[in-house]
Design an enzyme around this catalytic site. Structure first.
Site, PDB file in Angstrom:
ATOM      1  N   GLU A   1       0.829  -1.196   0.000  1.00 40.16           N
ATOM      2  CA  GLU A   1       0.000   0.000   0.000  1.00 40.16           C
ATOM      3  C   GLU A   1       0.866   1.249   0.000  1.00 40.16           C
ATOM      4  O   GLU A   1       1.744   1.379   0.855  1.00 40.16           O
ATOM      5  CB  GLU A   1      -0.931  -0.011   1.209  1.00 40.16           C
ATOM      6  CG  GLU A   1      -1.916  -1.185   1.169  1.00 40.16           C
ATOM      7  CD  GLU A   1      -2.942  -1.162   2.296  1.00 40.16           C
ATOM      8  OE1 GLU A   1      -2.856  -0.284   3.182  1.00 40.16           O
ATOM      9  OE2 GLU A   1      -3.849  -2.013   2.288  1.00 40.16           O
TER      10      GLU A   1
ATOM     11  N   HIS B   1      -7.800   2.002   1.420  1.00 41.25           N
ATOM     12  CA  HIS B   1      -7.797   1.557   2.815  1.00 41.25           C
ATOM     13  C   HIS B   1      -8.599   2.518   3.697  1.00 41.25           C
ATOM     14  O   HIS B   1      -8.078   3.147   4.626  1.00 41.25           O
ATOM     15  CB  HIS B   1      -6.365   1.423   3.339  1.00 41.25           C
ATOM     16  CG  HIS B   1      -6.265   0.430   4.472  1.00 41.25           C
ATOM     17  ND1 HIS B   1      -5.169  -0.375   4.679  1.00 41.25           N
ATOM     18  CD2 HIS B   1      -7.134   0.096   5.462  1.00 41.25           C
ATOM     19  CE1 HIS B   1      -5.358  -1.136   5.739  1.00 41.25           C
ATOM     20  NE2 HIS B   1      -6.549  -0.863   6.228  1.00 41.25           N
TER      21      HIS B   1
END
Length: 530
Positions: A261, A279
């Site tokens: 990420e 997220h």
């Protein structure tokens, strides 16, 4: 007397400061300004952060007066928990602050996939009017599979029930009676993949669940399947997901989490049948405020010397020094016990024997449950919610103490009944002046194995040549065996072998080895840091 200094390193809600109250000297610093952070830490007794501030070994060393690091959220990737533990610094977070937000995001992804909301929005903003291009489907009377029925999975099930869907669940650790209360039918993972129109994932990422949904699983799915992961990146094999979407093997996916990420360069970014969010599971005003208030309360408890329910590395409070070393050992025994269990749990006995029972050892029961449910729960497990997780699953838990320990000065045991009626036990002790953690019993077999990160546990019929077989297999795979113990009750009967190895063992090697030695049980266990 001067007030304890609480350092707030990121923007937190006003309610967080209010929850701290007037008893602290509250100071502010920009946690992303490394020089300013390190300069402010020496006087701080506690630091409150979110995700941007890196509290690594250097920062912990700079905080010579530091007693607690508090993360206003769930993830702890920006905190060096091992360094904090070695320095005696408590790390706390807010494990339940985002459960509602995460559940609602998953439902949002499901609805967006069903009705093509992101694509329709983009089309409209491009000046188009393509109603027929975005024909979706109703959730009504569809089959939705939920992987993981912890707190978030339960909230998702409760919210989806209102759509009058059929709910299937895959969770080996949830009794059928508990699932039935939620209106969920428990099935195998294969059956869930075959029958579901939509699948949503709510389990922790562990060695056992990494790439749980991969090529073989997608091969069983309906071509109309949509799958959502708002839990942890890597539970769905991203390469297999890309292939399944690109080939039309499944119809769509929604991801809020990724292996890396942000997922820069991921081929998933180019697919038209996937919707992505960065997220956002905990990204609501309500979740952020709950998180701030929760950790503020934990800071108060920690600096007052009280037991901190949401501590992730050490248990605070007035615990006798002779009991404290048993806390991390008991949590690791809990991890081992849960990893060896093949079925859901019916009852758990936490047994403490020896001279330490002269003191309050209740925290050892909490540590055992924290280790057990930390292996199987999709949420952060703490000393306060671990008993609740057991209660939700209908698991009876007892603490048994006995001042007599015949072989060891103190003996800690977790013993329990599984749903299929089998019994499972694991025991450990602390040895010598350095209090070395050792496993000394597994299911009635006496062993003496130092606690390690990676274990292999095997049960097979005792006969010559078996050690040579797995020694050869591990050697050819460049996997070093650090230690080994073999226990048996009679020659030629069942033999339990426990190996500690320096790295994880590939699944295909374990499966090959299972056949070669005709093992009735073979399991790899990787422990998380305590």
């Amino acid at each position: 007397m001067s007030k304890p200094v609480v350092l707030i390193a990121e923007q937190l809600s006003p309610a967080t400061v209010d929850a701290l109250g007037p008893d602290f000297d509250v100071r502010h610093v920009d946690g992303t300004d490394r020089a300013a952070l390190l300069a402010a830490l020496p006087e701080a007794h506690a630091i409150l952060i979110r995700s941007a501030t890196q509290v690594d070994a250097e920062a912990i060393a700079a905080g010579s007066a530091l007693k607690v690091v508090a993360r206003a959220g769930v993830g702890l990737d920006n905190v060096d928990i091992k360094a904090a533990t070695e320095a005696g610094v408590m790390v706390v977070n807010a494990p339940t602050s985002n459960v509602v937000s995460a559940a609602e995001l998953a439902v949002g992804h499901i609805l967006a996939l069903a009705r093509h909301i992101p694509e329709a929005n983009a089309s409209m903003k491009a000046g188009e009017w393509k109603r027929s291009a975005f024909t979706g489907f109703e959730l009504y009377e569809k089959t939705i599979g939920i992987v993981g029925l912890g707190r978030i999975g339960t909230l998702v099930a409760q919210r989806l029930a209102g759509f009058e869907v059929e709910l299937l669940g895959y969770d080996p650790y949830v009794p059928p009676a508990r699932a039935a209360q939620l209106g969920v039918t428990l099935v195998t993972l294969d059956e869930l993949m075959e029958r579901s129109d939509v699948i949503t994932i709510h389990i922790p990422k562990t060695p056992e669940t990494t790439n749980l949904i991969s090529t073989d699983e997608f091969a069983k799915a309906k071509p109309s399947l949509r799958i959502v992961n708002a839990s942890r990146g890597g539970i769905i094999d991203e390469d297999a997901l890309h292939e399944a979407l690109a080939s039309g093997r499944i119809a769509g996916a929604g991801l809020d989490v990724f292996v890396s990420e942000p997922p820069k360069g991921s081929p998933l970014l180019d697919l038209p049948t996937i919707q992505l969010t960065p997220h956002l599971g905990a990204s609501t005003d309500e979740a952020q405020e709950k998180a701030g208030v929760s950790v503020a309360k934990s800071v108060r408890l920690a600096l007052d010397g009280e037991l901190v329910p949401d501590a992730v590395n050490v248990a605070g409070g007035t615990i006798d020094p002779s009991v404290r070393p048993g806390i991390p050992l008991m949590e690791k025994l809990g991890q081992v016990w849960a990893s060896l269990a093949d079925h859901s749990f019916a009852s758990i006995d936490v047994e403490v024997r020896g001279e330490i029972v002269a003191h309050d050892v209740g925290v050892l029961k909490l540590a055992a449950l924290k280790g057990i449910f930390g292996r199987i729960s999709s949420e952060q497990v703490s000393y306060v919610n671990a008993p609740l997780l057991a209660e939700q699953r209908g698991v009876e838990v007892r603490l048994i103490t006995d001042e007599v320990s015949e072989e060891y000065r103190n003996l800690l045991t977790i013993r329990g009944s599984l749903a299929d009626g089998t019994q499972l036990s694991v025991s450990g002790t602390l040895v010598g002046a350095k209090q070395v953690q050792k496993i000394v019993e597994i299911n009635g077999y006496d062993v003496e194995v130092p606690m390690a990160e990676h274990f292999i546990v095997m049960l097979y019929t005792d006969r010559p040549g078996i050690v040579a077989v797995y020694g050869k297999e591990f050697g050819e795979a460049q996997i070093n065996i650090a230690g080994m113990q073999i226990a048996r009750h009679t020659a030629g009967g069942p033999a339990l072998s426990v190996l500690t190895v320096d790295s994880q063992v590939p699944d295909e090697l374990l499966e090959r080895l299972r056949g070669e030695i005709d093992a009735s049980f073979l399991r790899e266990i990787t422990l998380y840091e305590v």
